[in-house]
Design an enzyme around this catalytic site. Structure first.
Site, PDB file in Angstrom:
ATOM      1  N   SER A 144       0.878  -1.177   0.000  1.00 45.79           N
ATOM      2  CA  SER A 144       0.000   0.000   0.000  1.00 45.79           C
ATOM      3  C   SER A 144       0.911   1.222   0.000  1.00 45.79           C
ATOM      4  O   SER A 144       2.105   1.122   0.311  1.00 45.79           O
ATOM      5  CB  SER A 144      -0.839   0.006   1.286  1.00 45.79           C
ATOM      6  N   TYR A 200      -1.569  -0.859  10.570  1.00 46.24           N
ATOM      7  CA  TYR A 200      -1.637  -1.071   9.108  1.00 46.24           C
ATOM      8  C   TYR A 200      -0.352  -0.578   8.451  1.00 46.24           C
ATOM      9  O   TYR A 200       0.249  -1.283   7.636  1.00 46.24           O
ATOM     10  CB  TYR A 200      -2.866  -0.348   8.552  1.00 46.24           C
TER      11      TYR A 200
HETATM   12  N1  LIG Z   1      -8.691  -0.600  -1.312  1.00 48.97           N
HETATM   13  C1  LIG Z   1      -7.709   0.203  -0.958  1.00 48.97           C
HETATM   14  O1  LIG Z   1      -7.891   1.405  -0.847  1.00 48.97           O
HETATM   15  C2  LIG Z   1      -6.329  -0.370  -0.718  1.00 48.97           C
HETATM   16  C3  LIG Z   1      -5.235   0.508  -0.810  1.00 48.97           C
HETATM   17  C4  LIG Z   1      -3.963   0.002  -0.609  1.00 48.97           C
HETATM   18  C5  LIG Z   1      -3.790  -1.343  -0.355  1.00 48.97           C
HETATM   19  N2  LIG Z   1      -4.865  -2.168  -0.264  1.00 48.97           N
HETATM   20  C6  LIG Z   1      -4.619  -3.591  -0.015  1.00 48.97           C
HETATM   21  O2  LIG Z   1      -5.200  -4.339  -1.063  1.00 48.97           O
HETATM   22  C7  LIG Z   1      -5.426  -5.680  -0.626  1.00 48.97           C
HETATM   23  C8  LIG Z   1      -6.816  -6.118  -1.036  1.00 48.97           C
HETATM   24  O3  LIG Z   1      -7.763  -5.357  -0.316  1.00 48.97           O
HETATM   25  P1  LIG Z   1      -9.084  -4.788  -0.982  1.00 48.97           P
HETATM   26  O4  LIG Z   1      -8.968  -3.318  -0.981  1.00 48.97           O
HETATM   27  O5  LIG Z   1      -9.402  -5.476  -2.227  1.00 48.97           O
HETATM   28  O6  LIG Z   1     -10.140  -5.139   0.197  1.00 48.97           O
HETATM   29  P2  LIG Z   1     -11.403  -6.114   0.219  1.00 48.97           P
HETATM   30  O7  LIG Z   1     -11.855  -6.102   1.636  1.00 48.97           O
HETATM   31  O8  LIG Z   1     -12.367  -5.725  -0.837  1.00 48.97           O
HETATM   32  O9  LIG Z   1     -10.813  -7.556  -0.151  1.00 48.97           O
HETATM   33  C9  LIG Z   1      -9.992  -8.247   0.741  1.00 48.97           C
HETATM   34  C10 LIG Z   1     -10.342  -9.735   0.677  1.00 48.97           C
HETATM   35  O10 LIG Z   1      -9.419 -10.429   1.546  1.00 48.97           O
HETATM   36  C11 LIG Z   1     -10.151 -11.418   2.254  1.00 48.97           C
HETATM   37  N3  LIG Z   1      -9.447 -11.759   3.482  1.00 48.97           N
HETATM   38  C12 LIG Z   1      -9.424 -11.086   4.659  1.00 48.97           C
HETATM   39  N4  LIG Z   1      -8.734 -11.783   5.574  1.00 48.97           N
HETATM   40  C13 LIG Z   1      -8.284 -12.900   4.967  1.00 48.97           C
HETATM   41  C14 LIG Z   1      -7.532 -14.010   5.397  1.00 48.97           C
HETATM   42  N5  LIG Z   1      -7.101 -14.115   6.664  1.00 48.97           N
HETATM   43  N6  LIG Z   1      -7.255 -14.989   4.509  1.00 48.97           N
HETATM   44  C15 LIG Z   1      -7.708 -14.916   3.233  1.00 48.97           C
HETATM   45  N7  LIG Z   1      -8.468 -13.905   2.784  1.00 48.97           N
HETATM   46  C16 LIG Z   1      -8.748 -12.900   3.632  1.00 48.97           C
HETATM   47  C17 LIG Z   1     -11.508 -10.785   2.504  1.00 48.97           C
HETATM   48  O11 LIG Z   1     -12.492 -11.777   2.798  1.00 48.97           O
HETATM   49  C18 LIG Z   1     -11.743 -10.060   1.185  1.00 48.97           C
HETATM   50  O12 LIG Z   1     -12.426 -10.892   0.270  1.00 48.97           O
HETATM   51  C19 LIG Z   1      -5.168  -5.659   0.878  1.00 48.97           C
HETATM   52  O13 LIG Z   1      -3.874  -6.189   1.125  1.00 48.97           O
HETATM   53  C20 LIG Z   1      -5.221  -4.187   1.239  1.00 48.97           C
HETATM   54  O14 LIG Z   1      -4.469  -3.889   2.388  1.00 48.97           O
HETATM   55  C21 LIG Z   1      -6.128  -1.703  -0.452  1.00 48.97           C
END
Ligand SMILES: NC(=O)c1ccc[n+]([C@@H]2O[C@H](COP(=O)([O-])OP(=O)(O)OC[C@H]3O[C@@H](n4cnc5c(N)ncnc54)[C@H](O)[C@@H]3O)[C@@H](O)[C@H]2O)c1
Length: 316
Positions: free
Chosen positions: A143, A156
């Site tokens: 991130s 985080y």
């Molecule tokens: N959306 C943003 O703004 C953003 C920005 C920077 C980084 N990220 C990162 O992107 C990645 C994906 O997140 P997202 O934004 O798509 O969120 P999201 O919540 O839409 O998707 C995350 C998925 O991970 C699954 N998950 C959670 N815990 C888990 C576990 N222990 N084992 C397996 N699966 C698990 C959830 O059920 C969900 O389906 C994450 O690593 C997040 O930190 C997101």
């Protein structure tokens, strides 16, 4: 160029947000998909939707914080498709508020998923990829919070900084290990394992490489990550004021994100094709990253990243 068609991709956190968008992009490129998520219902729904669109996909309910479940995921992938060419260590969660108000459970949950989840993926899948002796690639989702330290999201930030560092180290380790492999093969006269045989960028003969994905805020389910917290790691008491405020700020920031998860998937696949390491989806944040580096170089006290450019308010 990295070829996608007919290759096997394993994606964690595949039932929502970026993970689901990676799966849809992989399917559009003709990849075989192994989708993992801790939410079995959402996973089954995602697999069904992809299959209905003609994709070859299996779902493997997996908690990435569990070493044995990630090992079982790899086994399931090999049983179904025989190989793994692309791994997205993508599952992630977050919790906000002042650092000293975060509970032991908050630390255990976020580090279990964000850090140990990636560590398990690297530990289990890298040897499989190296043994295949064909192009393969690992993408770790960090991130912008791995490059900056915005206030009231300390766990985080720390978890994503860990992902940045371990992925940079993975890059160097892969280059070193494969350079040694190539030198050894040359010594014993193995023509199939010569330097640059794959025509890819990077160290000669680096068939296996990796990328670091650092997005800013994008509308996904991340602001409702609590839905994935296991019962064993729930907090006994309710959220503090700083935690409630951080939650609201996160909801606002995520909703205001201009890029979609599909945009992030497009940018990520382009970078994999080119074997580019750093994947920065929101280049507007780079001035603030530079400022942080200057703070360190000039021994200045840390500048508040949120006080600078409006883009940083979108630095998720
Ligand atoms: N959306 C943003 O703004 C953003 C920005 C920077 C980084 N990220 C990162 O992107 C990645 C994906 O997140 P997202 O934004 O798509 O969120 P999201 O919540 O839409 O998707 C995350 C998925 O991970 C699954 N998950 C959670 N815990 C888990 C576990 N222990 N084992 C397996 N699966 C698990 C959830 O059920 C969900 O389906 C994450 O690593 C997040 O930190 C997101």
């Amino acid at each position: 160029m990295f070829e996608f068609t007919g290759k096997v991709a394993v994606i964690t956190g595949a039932a929502s947000g970026f993970g689901r968008a990676f799966a849809e992009k992989g399917a559009a490129l003709g990849m075989k998909l192994v989708l993992a998520d801790v939410n079995p219902e959402a996973l089954a729904q995602t697999v069904d939707a992809l299959r209905a669109g003609g994709a070859e996909a299996i779902g493997v309910p997996t908690d990435v914080a569990s070493a044995t479940q990630v090992e079982a995921l790899a086994q399931a992938a090999l049983t179904a498709f025989g190989k793994v060419h692309l791994l997205f260590n993508n599952a992630g969660v977050g919790s906000g508020g002042f650092l000293w108000e975060s509970s032991v459970n908050d630390w255990a949950w976020v580090f279990g998923v964000n850090v140990m989840g990636v560590a398990h993926g690297v530990r289990v899948f890298t040897p499989i990829m190296l043994a295949q002796n064909e192009p393969a690639h690992i993408v770790n989702t960090a991130s912008v919070a791995g490059l900056l330290s915005p206030p009231a999201m300390g766990i985080y930030n720390a978890s994503k900084h860990a992902v940045v560092s371990l992925t940079e180290t993975l890059y160097h380790d892969l280059q070193l290990a494969q350079a040694a492999q190539v030198a050894q093969a040359a010594e014993v006269g193995q023509p199939g394992r010569r330097a640059g045989a794959d025509g890819l960028a990077g160290a000669p003969g680096a068939l296996v490489s990796c990328s670091l994905l650092c997005p800013a805020f994008v509308p996904t389910g991340i602001a409702n990550a609590e839905r994935a917290r296991p019962a064993t790691l729930r907090n006994d008491s309710g959220p503090t004021r700083s935690q409630i405020a951080a939650g609201k700020q996160l909801q606002r920031a995520v909703q205001s994100g201009k890029l979609s998860a599909a945009d992030v998937a497009d940018i990520t696949f382009e970078a994999i094709a080119a074997r580019r390491f750093y994947i920065i989806t929101h280049p507007g944040i780079m001035a603030t990253v530079e400022l942080r580096h200057e703070d360190i170089e000039h021994l200045r006290n840390p500048t508040d990243p949120m006080s600078l450019k409006p883009e940083v308010k979108n630095a998720g």
